[in-house]
Scaffold this active site. Sequence first.
Site, mmCIF file in Angstrom:
data_model
loop_
_atom_site.group_PDB
_atom_site.id
_atom_site.type_symbol
_atom_site.label_atom_id
_atom_site.label_comp_id
_atom_site.label_asym_id
_atom_site.label_seq_id
_atom_site.Cartn_x
_atom_site.Cartn_y
_atom_site.Cartn_z
ATOM 1 N N CYS A 177 -35.050 36.556 110.863
ATOM 2 C CA CYS A 177 -36.221 37.020 110.762
ATOM 3 C C CYS A 177 -37.389 36.303 111.335
ATOM 4 C CB CYS A 177 -36.668 37.506 109.561
ATOM 5 S SG CYS A 177 -38.168 38.712 109.132
ATOM 6 N N HIS A 199 -45.259 37.290 108.015
ATOM 7 C CA HIS A 199 -44.171 36.461 107.824
ATOM 8 C C HIS A 199 -44.101 35.433 108.783
ATOM 9 C CE1 HIS A 199 -39.365 35.764 106.929
ATOM 10 N NE2 HIS A 199 -40.381 35.128 106.287
#
Length: 208
Positions: free
Chosen positions: A56, A117
Site C-alpha cells: 500500500c 497513508h
Amino acid sequence: MTRPNILYIVSDDLGYADLGCYGGRQAGFGAVSPNIDALAAGGLKLTEGYSNSPVCSPTRFAMATMRYQYRLRGALDEPINSRSKGSATLGLPPEMPTLPSLLKDAGYRTALIGKWHLGYPPHFGPLRSGYEEFFGIMAGGVDYFTHCSSSGDHDLYINDETHKEVGYLTDVFSNKAVAHVRERAAEARSGTPFFLSLHYTAPHWPWE
C-alpha cells in the site's frame, strides 16, 4: 488554451480482474462494476499498466512523486501505521516535489479527499505536500462506520484536525467530493483550475 480541471480517483487494493471490463466475474445480481465498465466502453482501457509496488503506502509514494518509491526512507517501511505517529522519518518529505505541489505551483487549487497513508502530522501530511485542503484519513485503513483505525484511534481529519462525522466512509468521501467540485466550478469557469484527488479506502480492508 484553457487548463483542464483534474479529478484523480484512486481505489484501494482493487485488482485488475475485479472489474467486469477486464474480465471480472459476474455477481449473481448483475455486473460487478457497471459504471466503470460503461466508462471503459465509451473511452479508454489501459491493458499494460502496473502498480509500482505490491503493497500500500510504497505505491502511494510512487503515485505522489512519480519516482521509484524505495529511494525514500518512508517507503521502505510497509505499512506506515499508527505506530509511526510522531515519527520524523516515516513519511513523504515535504521538500519532495509531488503531483499536487507542482500543479499548485502552476496555479491550480488542490485538495485531497480520502486516504493519505504517507505519514502523520506534525512532520508529514497532505498540507505539507502540495494540497491546500484535506478531508480524509491518515491511516492505512479504518472502520467504515466508526472511522477508527485498528489501534482504536479516531482517524478522520479536516486538514490537520480530527473531525467527527456520521456516515459510511465511501459515501462520506463521495458526497464531499461532489460538494467540492460544485464549490470549485465557479472559480474554474473564471480561469482557476482545480486538482482534486479522491482516494477511496474501498475495497481495502476492513471489508464492510
